[in-house]
Design an enzyme around this catalytic site. Structure first.
Site, PDB file in Angstrom:
ATOM      1  N   ASP A  91       0.644  -1.243  -0.034  1.00  0.00           N
ATOM      2  CA  ASP A  91       0.006  -0.163   0.140  1.00  0.00           C
ATOM      3  C   ASP A  91       1.000   1.070  -0.115  1.00  0.00           C
ATOM      4  O   ASP A  91       1.848   1.306   0.826  1.00  0.00           O
ATOM      5  CB  ASP A  91      -0.963   0.071   1.187  1.00  0.00           C
ATOM      6  N   LYS A 121      -0.343  -0.613  -4.258  1.00  0.00           N
ATOM      7  CA  LYS A 121      -1.976  -0.641  -4.374  1.00  0.00           C
ATOM      8  C   LYS A 121      -2.121   0.927  -3.889  1.00  0.00           C
ATOM      9  O   LYS A 121      -1.344   1.652  -2.901  1.00  0.00           O
ATOM     10  CB  LYS A 121      -2.530  -1.408  -3.349  1.00  0.00           C
ATOM     11  N   GLU A 123      -5.494   3.867  -3.258  1.00  0.00           N
ATOM     12  CA  GLU A 123      -7.049   4.102  -2.864  1.00  0.00           C
ATOM     13  C   GLU A 123      -7.565   5.244  -3.740  1.00  0.00           C
ATOM     14  O   GLU A 123      -6.846   6.330  -3.735  1.00  0.00           O
ATOM     15  CB  GLU A 123      -7.310   4.372  -1.545  1.00  0.00           C
ATOM     16  N   GLU A 190     -13.932  -3.121  -1.596  1.00  0.00           N
ATOM     17  CA  GLU A 190     -13.960  -3.162  -0.053  1.00  0.00           C
ATOM     18  C   GLU A 190     -15.286  -2.666   0.247  1.00  0.00           C
ATOM     19  O   GLU A 190     -15.873  -1.686   0.074  1.00  0.00           O
ATOM     20  CB  GLU A 190     -13.004  -2.392   0.725  1.00  0.00           C
TER      21      GLU A 190
HETATM   22  O1  KIV Z   1      -4.406  -2.277   4.496  1.00  0.00           O
HETATM   23  C1  KIV Z   1      -5.332  -3.398   3.998  1.00  0.00           C
HETATM   24  O2  KIV Z   1      -5.133  -4.425   4.764  1.00  0.00           O
HETATM   25  C2  KIV Z   1      -6.164  -3.359   3.075  1.00  0.00           C
HETATM   26  C3  KIV Z   1      -6.920  -4.419   2.715  1.00  0.00           C
HETATM   27  C4  KIV Z   1      -8.187  -4.398   3.489  1.00  0.00           C
HETATM   28  C5  KIV Z   1      -7.597  -4.678   1.582  1.00  0.00           C
HETATM   29  O3  KIV Z   1      -6.005  -2.396   2.107  1.00  0.00           O
END
Ligand code: KIV
Length: 272
Positions: A91, A121, A123, A190
């Site tokens: 992330d 990843k 958002e 999500e």
């Molecule tokens: O940070 C995380 O664990 C996530 C998942 C909930 C998809 O983004």
């Protein structure tokens, strides 16, 4: 190359696409450290997410907002050292990409260089498309994330199910198409209605991985602390608990405390 390594087909973004095409479900789970990542990888996980949920489950923050890029790199590099097969996605933390596409690329380059992970990843939809395109030009695969996006919790004001109204559902469908067209290799949805998630998964050629998005998507992701039952307070409807580590760990630790107090530990064989 060792014999064990030869048995593995390493998971790449192309393998995930093939899995969607064949209708084979994709398994994804979070991990934040070397030892757990090694267990998860050896148990056959397809994708390991170094989620910014580390902010909650590892650092004890109420939201995902406080975790820093340096902390995400620390977790991601630990995870990468533990895996042989899984695709490792990291992330981009809050504040490391929202400013502009140059900042987004600089943060991504730090993650890729310093952790050895395979993808990032992010958002958001239309508002981050320029950043996604810039990251992709550097050759880094990007996974999208729509629906409940915890980095925007103060905008939403609640962790309730998203896109239950037509307007938000239409925006989500629109954003999902934009993410695919921009070149994202997969998308996390999500906490949205199952019917909407099905529509998105059918409408896209890239794999759609759900968390609280029902069964009609191409894969599922959970936070490992939740599915192993380490957290007892977090009980959303979508969560299936596969173990009671809270009970197991508490009982083992209590046993150890009792053994130390009673001088049962260490015994004669447990000393030099
Ligand atoms: O940070 C995380 O664990 C996530 C998942 C909930 C998809 O983004």
């Amino acid at each position: 190359m060792s014999i064990r390594k030869k048995e593995f087909k390493k998971i790449t973004t192309h393998v995930l696409l093939e899995m969607k095409q064949k209708g084979e479900r994709i398994s994804m789970l979070t991990a934040y450290d070397f030892s757990i990542a090694k267990l998860v990888d050896q148990a056959g996980m397809d994708v390991i997410l170094v989620g910014d949920s580390a902010s909650n489950v590892m650092a004890g923050h109420e939201t995902t907002l406080p975790i820093t890029l340096d902390q995400m790199i620390y977790h991601a590099s630990s995870v990468v050292r533990g895996i042989d097969r899984a695709l490792v996605v990291v992330d981009l933390p809050f504040g490391s990409y929202q400013g502009n596409s140059k900042e987004a690329l600089a943060s991504t380059i730090r993650i890729m260089k310093e952790s050895g992970a395979h993808a990032v990843k992010m958002e958001g939809g239309e508002e981050i498309i320029e950043s996604i395109k810039r990251i992709l030009t550097a050759g880094v695969p990007v996974m999208g994330h729509l629906g409940l996006t915890p980095q925007s919790i103060y905008k939403f004001g609640t962790y309730a199910v998203r896109a239950t109204e037509d307007e938000e559902a239409e925006k989500l469908i629109h954003d999902s198409k934009l993410l695919e067209e921009a070149g994202c290799f997969a998308l996390v949805l999500e906490k949205i209605p199952s019917k909407l998630a099905k529509r998105v998964a059918e409408n896209l050629t890239i794999p759609v991985i759900g968390i609280g998005a029902g069964p009609h998507v191409d894969g599922q992701v959970l936070v490992i602390h939740d599915m192993l039952g380490i957290n007892t307070e977090f009980k959303p409807r979508f969560l299936r608990k596969y173990a009671d580590l809270h009970g197991i760990i508490t009982s083992a630790v209590r046993h150890y405390v009792a053994d130390v107090k009673s001088r049962d530990f260490p015994n004669e064989k447990e000393q030099y």
